[in-house]
Scaffold this motif. Structure first.
Motif, PDB file in Angstrom:
ATOM      1  N   GLU A 330       0.834  -1.376  -0.080  1.00 48.75           N
ATOM      2  CA  GLU A 330       0.108   0.040  -0.084  1.00 48.75           C
ATOM      3  C   GLU A 330       0.886   1.350  -0.078  1.00 48.75           C
ATOM      4  OE1 GLU A 330      -2.529  -0.454   3.439  1.00 48.75           O
ATOM      5  OE2 GLU A 330      -3.817  -2.053   2.222  1.00 48.75           O
ATOM      6  N   ALA A 331       2.206   1.242   0.850  1.00 46.22           N
ATOM      7  CA  ALA A 331       2.899   2.461   1.009  1.00 46.22           C
ATOM      8  C   ALA A 331       3.462   2.417  -0.218  1.00 46.22           C
ATOM      9  CB  ALA A 331       3.969   2.244   1.961  1.00 46.22           C
ATOM     10  N   LEU A 332       3.939   1.428  -1.077  1.00 44.84           N
ATOM     11  CA  LEU A 332       4.472   1.495  -2.330  1.00 44.84           C
ATOM     12  C   LEU A 332       3.674   2.080  -3.519  1.00 44.84           C
ATOM     13  CD1 LEU A 332       6.963   0.818  -4.264  1.00 44.84           C
ATOM     14  CD2 LEU A 332       5.706  -1.319  -4.885  1.00 44.84           C
ATOM     15  N   MET A 333       2.448   2.082  -3.402  1.00 46.21           N
ATOM     16  CA  MET A 333       1.346   2.348  -4.549  1.00 46.21           C
ATOM     17  C   MET A 333       1.027   3.797  -4.201  1.00 46.21           C
ATOM     18  SD  MET A 333       1.074   0.371  -6.699  1.00 46.21           S
ATOM     19  CE  MET A 333      -0.212   1.141  -7.723  1.00 46.21           C
ATOM     20  N   GLU A 334       1.290   4.324  -2.953  1.00 46.53           N
ATOM     21  CA  GLU A 334       0.890   5.716  -2.624  1.00 46.53           C
ATOM     22  C   GLU A 334       2.174   6.525  -3.334  1.00 46.53           C
ATOM     23  OE1 GLU A 334       0.693   6.767   1.479  1.00 46.53           O
ATOM     24  OE2 GLU A 334      -0.969   5.505   1.909  1.00 46.53           O
ATOM     25  N   GLU A 335       3.413   5.728  -3.517  1.00 47.11           N
ATOM     26  CA  GLU A 335       4.775   6.743  -4.095  1.00 47.11           C
ATOM     27  C   GLU A 335       4.650   6.617  -5.353  1.00 47.11           C
ATOM     28  OE1 GLU A 335       8.128   6.756  -2.173  1.00 47.11           O
ATOM     29  OE2 GLU A 335       7.681   5.508  -0.304  1.00 47.11           O
ATOM     30  N   ILE A 336       4.174   5.418  -6.074  1.00 46.01           N
ATOM     31  CA  ILE A 336       4.475   5.269  -7.515  1.00 46.01           C
ATOM     32  C   ILE A 336       3.152   5.317  -8.266  1.00 46.01           C
ATOM     33  CG2 ILE A 336       6.302   3.911  -6.998  1.00 46.01           C
ATOM     34  CD1 ILE A 336       4.882   1.472  -8.144  1.00 46.01           C
ATOM     35  N   GLY A 337       1.738   5.266  -7.914  1.00 49.98           N
ATOM     36  CA  GLY A 337       0.732   4.970  -8.292  1.00 49.98           C
ATOM     37  C   GLY A 337       0.245   5.960  -9.395  1.00 49.98           C
ATOM     38  N   TYR A 338       1.106   7.065  -9.373  1.00 45.40           N
ATOM     39  CA  TYR A 338       0.873   7.965 -10.433  1.00 45.40           C
ATOM     40  C   TYR A 338       1.467   7.630 -11.871  1.00 45.40           C
ATOM     41  CZ  TYR A 338       5.161  10.119  -9.523  1.00 45.40           C
ATOM     42  OH  TYR A 338       6.324  10.459  -9.431  1.00 45.40           O
TER      43      TYR A 338
END
Length: 428
Positions: A330-338
């Motif tokens: 979840e933390a990873l997706m917050e950073e790379i999701g865009y």
């Protein structure tokens, strides 16, 4: 001599990287690790390392004092070669090899050596040869000039160079490009044929070592070589992909790498066209890497693809999720999701998320249409029904005086059925 048949002395290499003073230290460290992986992929054994932070020196890339330190390291470690991360000019190659008393190459020559080792088909061999010639041609005049002055030891035996060398290179480049262009037309015909037969084309793209070949094997139940080594996949491999009725072909392609020069990308155009001319791209990333590393790789991948894919949808496949806790993901997706359109989470090694990935693929394939119609219950009608099974998905069939069919297929097939309805004589 093949890279994996080097003598022990030839295998021992010193790795060198010059870093600009304003460069990000973590990224510099990552790029140096990538150079180590490339060296190992070529069959070398790194026995020493040297780095320096400074702006480039025109004569030696590094400072003169650092080059003398490098020469001493070569002697101490009994190294047979020095490999620079930085691209070296002809003058720098001559000067460094003279002081160190051994062969010197840069990262791009190293990549060409790996490609030459892995090339197995005539086309891939031509592509490697084209890349080598394009790398060499800007240097030809300088090389000839230097060799005329003096034969230098350790610089790949360049004593046979002649004034006509550059012209010879250009003629060979033109000949190879003609042959590859002809092969490219054959590929176009094959792609058009596959589309006519109802196949959607899906390509695996992404960085080397992201797990593309492992994912390829997992999703098509194949056993294509998937070693933990850079550029294992140099020749595209295509297999049928089972999507529950939709016919698709999945192609595994050569991996991207940092700062791949345009001449190398151009040389492998016919291979990369498997990505650029597909209906859907699966962009694979290693979810176990640092977020900033993933972002950098996504950025490079999008830059490589953007101008060439003309609106083709991309699914971001985050591989190796078995290495992460849910909170980390979840933390990873917050950073790379865009930077990660249409994300799907998988572990190719443990075959986790394969069905979810197939579901996402189906969502993004070119649209098919539903249509209900009937056929004469005759030998000709049964023949048409058999053809329909080959071209699309038959959802329902009821046999009576006529054959009732609920059907899904691409638009040209539906139009063909409507044409048959308007011309019932063709149905028999």
């Amino acid at each position: 001599m093949p890279a994996d048949k080097k003598t022990e002395a030839e295998s021992r290499v010193i790795l060198v990287k010059r870093t600009n003073p304003r460069a990000d230290p973590e990224r510099s460290e990552y790029l140096f690790e990538e150079l180590k992986e490339l060296a190992r992929a070529a069959g070398y054994i790194p026995v020493g390392e040297l780095t320096q932070t400074r702006f480039p020196d025109s004569r030696y890339q590094l400072g003169k004092g650092k080059i003398e330190e490098l020469a001493e390291l070569v002697r101490q470690k009994r190294a047979g070669k020095v490999i620079f991360y930085n691209r070296l000019s002809t003058i720098q190659l001559f000067n460094i090899s003279e002081i160190c008393g051994c062969q010197v190459m840069d990262k791009f020559q190293l990549i060409l050596e790996i490609f030459a080792k892995r090339a197995t088909t005539r086309r891939s061999k031509l592509q490697v040869e084209l890349a080598r010639l394009k790398y060499e041609i800007p240097r030809a005049r300088a090389i000839v000039s230097l060799v005329k002055k003096e034969e230098r030891a350790g610089f790949m035996g360049l004593g046979d160079y002649e004034d006509a060398y550059e012209q010879d290179l250009k003629k060979r480049i033109a000949r190879i490009e003609d042959e590859l262009e002809s092969a490219g037309k054959d590929d176009e015909s094959l792609r058009a044929f596959r589309h006519r037969k109802g196949f959607s084309l899906v390509a695996l793209a992404g960085y080397t070592n992201a797990g593309k070949s492992t994912l390829f094997n997992a999703i098509v139940n194949e056993s294509v070589e998937a070693r933990n080594m850079l550029f294992t996949t140099l020749v595209p491999t295509t297999r049928a992909l089972d999507l529950g009725g939709r016919k698709a072909l999945l192609t595994d392609t050569v991996g991207f790498i940092e700062e791949l020069p345009h001449w190398l990308v151009d040389a492998f155009k016919s291979t990369l066209d498997e990505i650029f001319l597909s209906d859907l791209i699966l962009l694979v990333v290693d979810a176990g890497e640092k977020p900033e590393t993933i972002l950098q790789k996504l950025s490079t991948s999008h830059d490589t693809l953007w101008d060439r894919i003309q609106g083709v949808p991309i699914i971001t496949v985050l591989n190796k999720i078995d290495l992460l806790e849910e909170a980390q993901l979840e933390a990873l997706m917050e950073e790379i999701g865009y930077m990660a359109p249409n994300p799907v989470f998988v572990s190719a090694k443990k075959k986790i998320g394969m069905q979810e990935l197939k579901d996402e693929i189906i969502k993004h394939l070119p649209a098919w249409s539903f249509y209900s119609f009937s056929l004469p219950n005759s030998e000709k009608g049964m023949s048409v029904l058999s053809w329909l099974y080959d071209e699309g998905i038959v959802h329902r069939v009821e046999y009576g005086e006529r054959i009732s069919v609920d059907y899904e297929a691409r638009e040209d097939i539906i139009n063909r059925i409507k044409s048959l309805e308007l011309n019932p004589d063709e149905q028999g």
